[in-house]
Design an enzyme around this catalytic site. Sequence first.
Site, mmCIF file in Angstrom:
data_model
loop_
_atom_site.group_PDB
_atom_site.id
_atom_site.type_symbol
_atom_site.label_atom_id
_atom_site.label_comp_id
_atom_site.label_asym_id
_atom_site.label_seq_id
_atom_site.Cartn_x
_atom_site.Cartn_y
_atom_site.Cartn_z
ATOM 1 N N SER A 142 0.855 -1.194 0.000
ATOM 2 C CA SER A 142 0.000 0.000 0.000
ATOM 3 C C SER A 142 0.883 1.233 0.000
ATOM 4 O O SER A 142 2.065 1.177 0.360
ATOM 5 C CB SER A 142 -0.887 -0.005 1.251
ATOM 6 O OG SER A 142 -1.523 1.242 1.445
ATOM 7 N N TYR A 155 -3.178 -0.321 10.427
ATOM 8 C CA TYR A 155 -3.139 -0.706 9.010
ATOM 9 C C TYR A 155 -1.790 -0.345 8.410
ATOM 10 O O TYR A 155 -1.187 -1.138 7.670
ATOM 11 C CB TYR A 155 -4.270 -0.004 8.254
ATOM 12 C CG TYR A 155 -4.309 -0.300 6.770
ATOM 13 C CD1 TYR A 155 -4.949 -1.440 6.284
ATOM 14 C CD2 TYR A 155 -3.713 0.563 5.852
ATOM 15 C CE1 TYR A 155 -4.994 -1.714 4.921
ATOM 16 C CE2 TYR A 155 -3.753 0.299 4.488
ATOM 17 C CZ TYR A 155 -4.390 -0.840 4.033
ATOM 18 O OH TYR A 155 -4.429 -1.112 2.687
#
Length: 251
Positions: A142, A155
Amino acid sequence: MSTELFDLTGKRALVTGSSQGIGYALAKGLAATGAEIILNGRDAAKLAAAARDLGAGHTLAFDATDHQAVRKAVDAFEADVGAIDILVNNAGMQHRTPLEDFPADAFERLLKTNVSSVFNVGQAVARHMIKRGAGKIINIASVQTALARPGIAPYTATKGAVGNLTKGMATDWARYGLQCNAIAPGYFDTPLNAALVADPSFSDWLERRTPAGRWGKVEELVGACIFLSSDASSFVNGHVLYVDGGITASL
């Protein structure tokens, strides 16, 4: 340069979390380049619907966070059907809460879904790839592998771990002929980001923050996946490829 370098005809690709969103788009893109697709997910009904839409020949409905279930499913597939040449570790989840209020159980779920799944499926598939002396593993990282923003610290931690686990995979397995890399998407219009896409203030911020000035489209991840799945990336290993409209390049 010949397009044969990117041809995946005769290759078989397992894409985890591929009943929707990025995983579905990547599976569709790999199929269009000649790969035989194995779709994976936990929801058997959604998985069957995706398989019908894509005309995919195989589905494996295992929970990527369950180490034993993953090993059993992968070993059975290899024995009964054949080799898995390409693995795309795409299964993932998000939970947004300020760090001081972040529930411990949500943190553990993020670790299992975003990190343990990459280890579980990566190890199970790599054991067979190592015996054959070849294989491609692509982990979905990500933009949060490199950057943080408020409300998603756990996250961010998990995607940082995916980036470093990818480097570790390459370090251990490149000697056996495997290429292990990661794709790090920026902000894409997916079900995982539905709440952000629906928030006008966030979309306005994102468009100003991203040099490309817009959300990404999931189809724009396909080229990177094909490259890392193909012979074109035969000496690319341990790399995190950011597909983010320039967000990591600019303050």
